[in-house]
Motif scaffolding. Structure first.
Motif, PDB file in Angstrom:
ATOM      1  N   THR A 192       0.844  -1.181   0.000  1.00 12.65           N
ATOM      2  CA  THR A 192       0.000   0.000   0.000  1.00 12.65           C
ATOM      3  C   THR A 192       0.887   1.241   0.000  1.00 12.65           C
ATOM      4  N   PRO A 193       0.445   2.336  -0.645  1.00 12.01           N
ATOM      5  CA  PRO A 193       1.197   3.587  -0.571  1.00 12.01           C
ATOM      6  C   PRO A 193       0.877   4.403   0.672  1.00 12.01           C
ATOM      7  N   ASP A 194       0.028   3.869   1.531  1.00 15.05           N
ATOM      8  CA  ASP A 194      -0.394   4.554   2.748  1.00 15.05           C
ATOM      9  C   ASP A 194       0.819   4.790   3.648  1.00 15.05           C
ATOM     10  N   LEU A 195       1.090   6.040   3.984  1.00 12.47           N
ATOM     11  CA  LEU A 195       2.254   6.380   4.804  1.00 12.47           C
ATOM     12  C   LEU A 195       2.189   5.765   6.192  1.00 12.47           C
ATOM     13  N   SER A 196       0.977   5.444   6.657  1.00 13.65           N
ATOM     14  CA  SER A 196       0.835   4.883   7.995  1.00 13.65           C
ATOM     15  C   SER A 196       1.282   3.428   8.065  1.00 13.65           C
ATOM     16  N   ALA A 197       1.576   2.809   6.912  1.00 10.85           N
ATOM     17  CA  ALA A 197       1.915   1.386   6.887  1.00 10.85           C
ATOM     18  C   ALA A 197       3.376   1.110   7.211  1.00 10.85           C
ATOM     19  N   GLY A 198       4.204   2.145   7.310  1.00 14.35           N
ATOM     20  CA  GLY A 198       5.602   1.921   7.645  1.00 14.35           C
ATOM     21  C   GLY A 198       6.551   2.690   6.754  1.00 14.35           C
ATOM     22  N   GLY A 199       7.818   2.235   6.733  1.00 13.17           N
ATOM     23  CA  GLY A 199       8.870   3.009   6.086  1.00 13.17           C
ATOM     24  C   GLY A 199       9.077   2.753   4.609  1.00 13.17           C
ATOM     25  N   PHE A 200       8.231   1.927   3.970  1.00 10.86           N
ATOM     26  CA  PHE A 200       8.409   1.619   2.556  1.00 10.86           C
ATOM     27  C   PHE A 200       8.422   2.885   1.697  1.00 10.86           C
ATOM     28  N   ILE A 201       7.444   3.756   1.918  1.00  9.04           N
ATOM     29  CA  ILE A 201       7.302   4.930   1.064  1.00  9.04           C
ATOM     30  C   ILE A 201       8.421   5.927   1.338  1.00  9.04           C
ATOM     31  N   SER A 202       8.845   6.052   2.591  1.00  4.91           N
ATOM     32  CA  SER A 202       9.988   6.920   2.897  1.00  4.91           C
ATOM     33  C   SER A 202      11.231   6.447   2.162  1.00  4.91           C
ATOM     34  N   TYR A 203      11.411   5.132   2.117  1.00  6.42           N
ATOM     35  CA  TYR A 203      12.547   4.546   1.413  1.00  6.42           C
ATOM     36  C   TYR A 203      12.488   4.901  -0.075  1.00  6.42           C
ATOM     37  N   ILE A 204      11.327   4.721  -0.694  1.00  8.34           N
ATOM     38  CA  ILE A 204      11.193   4.992  -2.123  1.00  8.34           C
ATOM     39  C   ILE A 204      11.366   6.480  -2.412  1.00  8.34           C
ATOM     40  N   ASP A 205      10.820   7.341  -1.558  1.00  8.41           N
ATOM     41  CA  ASP A 205      10.979   8.789  -1.754  1.00  8.41           C
ATOM     42  C   ASP A 205      12.449   9.190  -1.680  1.00  8.41           C
ATOM     43  N   SER A 206      13.185   8.616  -0.704  1.00  8.54           N
ATOM     44  CA  SER A 206      14.611   8.916  -0.602  1.00  8.54           C
ATOM     45  C   SER A 206      15.355   8.424  -1.832  1.00  8.54           C
ATOM     46  N   LEU A 207      15.001   7.227  -2.293  1.00 11.88           N
ATOM     47  CA  LEU A 207      15.663   6.663  -3.459  1.00 11.88           C
ATOM     48  C   LEU A 207      15.394   7.511  -4.706  1.00 11.88           C
ATOM     49  N   ARG A 208      14.164   7.954  -4.857  1.00 14.68           N
ATOM     50  CA  ARG A 208      13.825   8.797  -6.008  1.00 14.68           C
ATOM     51  C   ARG A 208      14.690  10.063  -6.022  1.00 14.68           C
ATOM     52  N   ALA A 209      14.870  10.667  -4.844  1.00 15.58           N
ATOM     53  CA  ALA A 209      15.704  11.866  -4.758  1.00 15.58           C
ATOM     54  C   ALA A 209      17.170  11.536  -5.050  1.00 15.58           C
ATOM     55  N   GLY A 210      17.637  10.388  -4.542  1.00 11.89           N
ATOM     56  CA  GLY A 210      19.027  10.006  -4.762  1.00 11.89           C
ATOM     57  C   GLY A 210      19.346   9.673  -6.206  1.00 11.89           C
ATOM     58  N   LEU A 211      18.339   9.269  -6.977  1.00  6.26           N
ATOM     59  CA  LEU A 211      18.536   8.886  -8.372  1.00  6.26           C
ATOM     60  C   LEU A 211      18.367  10.056  -9.340  1.00  6.26           C
TER      61      LEU A 211
END
Length: 370
Positions: free
Chosen positions: A15-34
């Motif tokens: 789920t893209p729901d931010l309340s589900a954990g750190g998955f989306i934070s990880y992807i957002d950081s990766l998007r910025a790093g790339l």
């Protein structure tokens, strides 16, 4: 003029729901790093919200599979988050059907504490399907040495890559208002209301420190199952902490960041965390932390002297840690070291470069096999 092929990478999550954990934070950081690399990211999820999984348990996974399989035809690499869940099973199945390589980020799914939940079903799943998914992955990404050691029990070391998530760390530590003499020490806890997060142990430690004359105020950001909320509320009443503890529920990232800047210490007494994104966020803005040895960032905290590391489940050690932050000089010194540690360790550019290399290798190997 030769043009560089832009790799297309699809991330699949529950789920893209931010309340589900750190998955989306990880992807957002990766998007910025790339940002400076020839890689484009897309994301597909099974469920629109964390709470909708049971309601949409059958129809939505079927449409997810069809959608992912269709889009993978024009994608180079599939990036799967975790090892358990519909998104893993169906995402990998779709990748195999269209001949695309996939990489996994584990997010702590094989940690002993996580394996205790629904233990039998997880062990059966790994034996029947999960181990094969791990075995056939082009690469497996982990965030800390402890997680790498767990994965090495199932996968050759050569395919395991330790990549530390990056953050946008300001060059100078943000200005924060330190607690003044006589004011409560401001604690900020961020995490799901779940037994393995250690919140109930933290409440007992706050009560213990209060009994020894310390004045504290604890804000708790996060939600969870109703029965765990009732336990936490019961502890607050039983320990006489109603005037010292605020249960904020889920808060948006912007509000979390604002409250972090007001905090003196961030405690995360979890039984296990593969990384601990909220710890990294605290260090980024110069907030000292209290973590257990089960938190992936504990070695960094110890090495850089930017917080306190305690044994898992040790309420007495947690109480002593809280009491040690009475000293303003200690808080100030650890605050400076916290920001310095974040500058040194949480590079978006390094995360992006390392993941771009993994994607390129996976795509190259996939082309050779096709």
């Amino acid at each position: 003029m030769q043009t560089t092929h832009k790799l297309k990478v699809m991330h699949v999550v529950r789920t893209p729901d931010l309340s589900a954990g750190g998955f989306i934070s990880y992807i957002d950081s990766l998007r910025a790093g790339l940002a400076e690399h020839p890689v484009s990211l897309s994301m597909e999820s099974v469920f629109p919200r964390n709470q909708s999984a049971r309601v949409l348990a059958l129809k939505t996974p079927v449409s997810f599979f069809r959608r992912v399989q269709r889009k993978l035809v024009d994608t180079d690499v599939l990036h799967v988050h975790g090892i358990f869940g519909w998104h893993v099973l169906l995402g990998v199945w779709a990748a195999r059907r269209v001949g695309r390589p996939y990489v996994l980020t584990m997010h702590g799914h094989l940690h002993a504490e996580m394996m205790r939940e629904r233990q039998l079903s997880k062990r059966v799943y790994l034996a029947l399907i999960g181990n094969a998914i791990l075995r056939d992955a082009a690469a497996i990404l982990v965030t800390a040495p402890a997680e790498a050691a767990i994965v090495e029990q199932r996968v050759p070391q050569a395919r395991i890559h330790q990549i530390v998530p990056g953050l946008a760390v300001p060059a100078a530590a943000p200005r924060r208002d330190a607690a003044q003499a006589g004011q409560p020490l401001r604690l900020f806890f961020v995490g799901r209301l779940h037994p393995h997060k250690g919140l109930r142990e933290l409440l007992q430690a706050v009560a213990n420190a209060t009994a020894q004359g310390m004045v504290l105020h604890l804000q708790v950001a996060g939600h969870g199952h109703a029965h765990e909320l009732r336990r936490v509320q019961g502890d607050i009443k039983r320990l006489g902490l109603a005037d010292q503890v605020e249960l904020l529920g889920y808060i948006e990232p912007a509000e979390r960041d604002r409250l972090l800047l007001q905090a003196d210490v961030l405690p995360l007494p979890s039984r296990s965390e593969n990384f601990g994104f909220v710890v990294a966020e605290a260090l980024r803005v110069g907030v000292p932390v209290i973590v257990t040895e089960g938190v992936g960032l504990a070695p960094l905290v110890r090495e850089h002297g930017c917080g306190t590391v305690i044994p898992v489940g040790d309420v007495e050690a947690l109480t002593d840690a809280l009491l040690s932050y009475r000293e303003a000089d200690r808080r100030a010194a650890e605050s400076a070291r916290a920001h310095a540690a974040a500058v040194a360790c949480f590079s978006l550019e390094k995360m992006g470069a390392e993941c771009a290399a993994v994607y390129a290798d996976a795509a190259r190997a996939g082309r050779l096999q096709s």
